[in-house]
Design a protein around this motif. Structure first.
Motif, PDB file in Angstrom:
ATOM      1  N   ASP A   8     -19.352   6.220   1.168  1.00 47.57           N
ATOM      2  CA  ASP A   8     -20.154   7.403   0.889  1.00 47.57           C
ATOM      3  C   ASP A   8     -20.081   8.383   2.053  1.00 47.57           C
ATOM      4  O   ASP A   8     -20.244   8.007   3.197  1.00 47.57           O
ATOM      5  N   GLY A   9     -19.802   9.640   1.741  1.00 47.90           N
ATOM      6  CA  GLY A   9     -19.695  10.668   2.752  1.00 47.90           C
ATOM      7  C   GLY A   9     -18.299  10.802   3.333  1.00 47.90           C
ATOM      8  O   GLY A   9     -17.976  11.788   3.967  1.00 47.90           O
ATOM      9  N   LYS A  10     -17.449   9.819   3.136  1.00 55.13           N
ATOM     10  CA  LYS A  10     -16.103   9.852   3.685  1.00 55.13           C
ATOM     11  C   LYS A  10     -15.064  10.236   2.648  1.00 55.13           C
ATOM     12  O   LYS A  10     -14.047  10.811   2.962  1.00 55.13           O
ATOM     13  N   MET A  11     -15.292   9.865   1.410  1.00 56.78           N
ATOM     14  CA  MET A  11     -14.341  10.167   0.352  1.00 56.78           C
ATOM     15  C   MET A  11     -15.088  10.335  -0.966  1.00 56.78           C
ATOM     16  O   MET A  11     -16.272  10.075  -1.057  1.00 56.78           O
ATOM     17  N   ILE A  12     -14.355  10.747  -1.960  1.00 56.21           N
ATOM     18  CA  ILE A  12     -14.944  10.965  -3.280  1.00 56.21           C
ATOM     19  C   ILE A  12     -14.717   9.767  -4.178  1.00 56.21           C
ATOM     20  O   ILE A  12     -15.595   9.365  -4.916  1.00 56.21           O
ATOM     21  N   ALA A  13     -13.520   9.186  -4.108  1.00 59.24           N
ATOM     22  CA  ALA A  13     -13.186   8.069  -4.990  1.00 59.24           C
ATOM     23  C   ALA A  13     -12.098   7.208  -4.360  1.00 59.24           C
ATOM     24  O   ALA A  13     -11.310   7.674  -3.547  1.00 59.24           O
ATOM     25  N   VAL A  14     -12.090   5.962  -4.773  1.00 58.91           N
ATOM     26  CA  VAL A  14     -11.043   5.026  -4.373  1.00 58.91           C
ATOM     27  C   VAL A  14     -10.573   4.330  -5.640  1.00 58.91           C
ATOM     28  O   VAL A  14     -11.385   3.919  -6.471  1.00 58.91           O
ATOM     29  N   ARG A  15      -9.241   4.217  -5.793  1.00 62.90           N
ATOM     30  CA  ARG A  15      -8.679   3.493  -6.930  1.00 62.90           C
ATOM     31  C   ARG A  15      -8.212   2.138  -6.446  1.00 62.90           C
ATOM     32  O   ARG A  15      -7.513   2.038  -5.444  1.00 62.90           O
ATOM     33  N   LEU A  16      -8.591   1.109  -7.159  1.00 62.67           N
ATOM     34  CA  LEU A  16      -8.171  -0.242  -6.819  1.00 62.67           C
ATOM     35  C   LEU A  16      -7.688  -0.955  -8.062  1.00 62.67           C
ATOM     36  O   LEU A  16      -8.492  -1.435  -8.857  1.00 62.67           O
ATOM     37  N   LEU A  17      -6.374  -0.968  -8.281  1.00 65.75           N
ATOM     38  CA  LEU A  17      -5.755  -1.708  -9.377  1.00 65.75           C
ATOM     39  C   LEU A  17      -6.491  -1.561 -10.708  1.00 65.75           C
ATOM     40  O   LEU A  17      -6.953  -2.526 -11.297  1.00 65.75           O
ATOM     41  N   GLY A  18      -6.600  -0.354 -11.165  1.00 65.02           N
ATOM     42  CA  GLY A  18      -7.208  -0.097 -12.463  1.00 65.02           C
ATOM     43  C   GLY A  18      -8.707   0.112 -12.427  1.00 65.02           C
ATOM     44  O   GLY A  18      -9.328   0.282 -13.469  1.00 65.02           O
ATOM     45  N   GLU A  35      -8.756  11.103 -11.128  1.00 63.59           N
ATOM     46  CA  GLU A  35      -8.504   9.724 -10.695  1.00 63.59           C
ATOM     47  C   GLU A  35      -7.920   8.869 -11.821  1.00 63.59           C
ATOM     48  O   GLU A  35      -7.005   8.076 -11.587  1.00 63.59           O
ATOM     49  N   TRP A  36      -8.417   9.036 -13.041  1.00 69.59           N
ATOM     50  CA  TRP A  36      -7.874   8.239 -14.146  1.00 69.59           C
ATOM     51  C   TRP A  36      -6.456   8.650 -14.508  1.00 69.59           C
ATOM     52  O   TRP A  36      -5.675   7.860 -15.018  1.00 69.59           O
ATOM     53  N   SER A  37      -6.101   9.899 -14.229  1.00 68.11           N
ATOM     54  CA  SER A  37      -4.727  10.299 -14.517  1.00 68.11           C
ATOM     55  C   SER A  37      -3.748   9.539 -13.621  1.00 68.11           C
ATOM     56  O   SER A  37      -2.618   9.270 -14.027  1.00 68.11           O
ATOM     57  N   LEU A  57       4.196  11.526  -3.541  1.00 70.62           N
ATOM     58  CA  LEU A  57       2.764  11.842  -3.618  1.00 70.62           C
ATOM     59  C   LEU A  57       2.512  13.256  -4.120  1.00 70.62           C
ATOM     60  O   LEU A  57       1.535  13.486  -4.822  1.00 70.62           O
ATOM     61  N   TRP A  58       3.386  14.197  -3.783  1.00 73.55           N
ATOM     62  CA  TRP A  58       3.158  15.561  -4.260  1.00 73.55           C
ATOM     63  C   TRP A  58       3.171  15.603  -5.786  1.00 73.55           C
ATOM     64  O   TRP A  58       2.419  16.370  -6.394  1.00 73.55           O
ATOM     65  N   PHE A  59       3.998  14.775  -6.418  1.00 78.04           N
ATOM     66  CA  PHE A  59       4.048  14.762  -7.885  1.00 78.04           C
ATOM     67  C   PHE A  59       2.811  14.061  -8.446  1.00 78.04           C
ATOM     68  O   PHE A  59       2.169  14.566  -9.371  1.00 78.04           O
ATOM     69  N   ASP A  60       2.470  12.916  -7.900  1.00 77.41           N
ATOM     70  CA  ASP A  60       1.309  12.157  -8.363  1.00 77.41           C
ATOM     71  C   ASP A  60       0.035  12.997  -8.247  1.00 77.41           C
ATOM     72  O   ASP A  60      -0.719  13.148  -9.208  1.00 77.41           O
ATOM     73  N   GLU A  61      -0.204  13.567  -7.075  1.00 78.21           N
ATOM     74  CA  GLU A  61      -1.424  14.356  -6.870  1.00 78.21           C
ATOM     75  C   GLU A  61      -1.376  15.688  -7.619  1.00 78.21           C
ATOM     76  O   GLU A  61      -2.393  16.167  -8.119  1.00 78.21           O
ATOM     77  N   GLY A  62      -0.198  16.284  -7.708  1.00 80.91           N
ATOM     78  CA  GLY A  62      -0.075  17.535  -8.454  1.00 80.91           C
ATOM     79  C   GLY A  62      -0.355  17.345  -9.931  1.00 80.91           C
ATOM     80  O   GLY A  62      -1.072  18.131 -10.558  1.00 80.91           O
ATOM     81  N   LEU A  63       0.190  16.274 -10.497  1.00 83.67           N
ATOM     82  CA  LEU A  63      -0.047  15.962 -11.903  1.00 83.67           C
ATOM     83  C   LEU A  63      -1.526  15.671 -12.146  1.00 83.67           C
ATOM     84  O   LEU A  63      -2.124  16.185 -13.093  1.00 83.67           O
ATOM     85  N   ALA A  64      -2.120  14.876 -11.268  1.00 82.78           N
ATOM     86  CA  ALA A  64      -3.544  14.554 -11.407  1.00 82.78           C
ATOM     87  C   ALA A  64      -4.403  15.810 -11.276  1.00 82.78           C
ATOM     88  O   ALA A  64      -5.397  15.971 -11.992  1.00 82.78           O
ATOM     89  N   SER A  65      -3.999  16.711 -10.400  1.00 81.65           N
ATOM     90  CA  SER A  65      -4.773  17.943 -10.217  1.00 81.65           C
ATOM     91  C   SER A  65      -4.693  18.866 -11.428  1.00 81.65           C
ATOM     92  O   SER A  65      -5.598  19.676 -11.648  1.00 81.65           O
TER      93      SER A  65
END
Length: 163
Positions: A8-18, A35-37, A57-65
């Motif tokens: 809390d306060g450091k990040m918005i979300a963390v993904r862990l294997l689904g 995040e679900w994308s 990462l640019w593709f992964d984050e760009g697509l998610a964005s």
């Protein structure tokens, strides 16, 4: 859960294997869709291993964005601000690996108004997606699942010659 993990306060979300662990700031449809994308991408290309080996990462984050309809820190208005105000931004080859992405998050402007690395990634992917559409995206993801290389598929999709 996020508080008990010290997130809390450091990040918005963390993904862990689904699974998603959301902080209070992450409990909104824009963040959740983003995040679900990522999880959808992993599923469509055959899992985390294919993502780790093939997806920059640019593709992964760009697509998610692209899934974030009302989140101006990442959208085209953010890209326009970057260009119009001459805000420094990373190039595609600076946003490939996790370590590069992490460095860019700390090195380039990232505040409540704009997140430069995400805006750059979204802009790159949106330009590509306008050319290839959903069909090109799905063919690229299927090709990766079948063991083909991202760069080859991405470049070919841009030329509209994906098989």
């Amino acid at each position: 859960c996020a508080k008990s993990l010290g997130l809390d306060g450091k990040m918005i979300a963390v993904r862990l294997l689904g699974h998603l662990i959301l902080t209070e700031k992450g409990i909104n449809k824009e963040i959740i869709s983003h995040e679900w994308s990522h999880e959808e991408l992993y599923e469509r290309i055959g899992g985390f291993y294919h993502w780790y080996k093939e997806i920059p990462l640019w593709f992964d984050e760009g697509l998610a964005s692209l899934t974030m309809q009302k989140y101006s820190r990442h959208d085209e208005s953010a890209w326009e601000k970057i260009k119009n105000d001459n805000i420094p931004y990373p190039k595609k080859n600076e946003l490939v690996t996790s370590s590069q992405w992490s460095k860019a998050i700390h090195e380039y402007l990232n505040n409540d108004d704009i997140a430069v690395p995400y805006a750059v990634a979204r802009h790159m992917v949106s330009q590509w997606y306008r050319k290839v559409g959903q069909e090109g995206l799905l063919k690229l993801l299927d090709g990766i699942k079948k063991g083909k290389k991202f760069e080859e598929l991405y470049d070919r999709a841009d030329e509209n010659i994906l098989e």
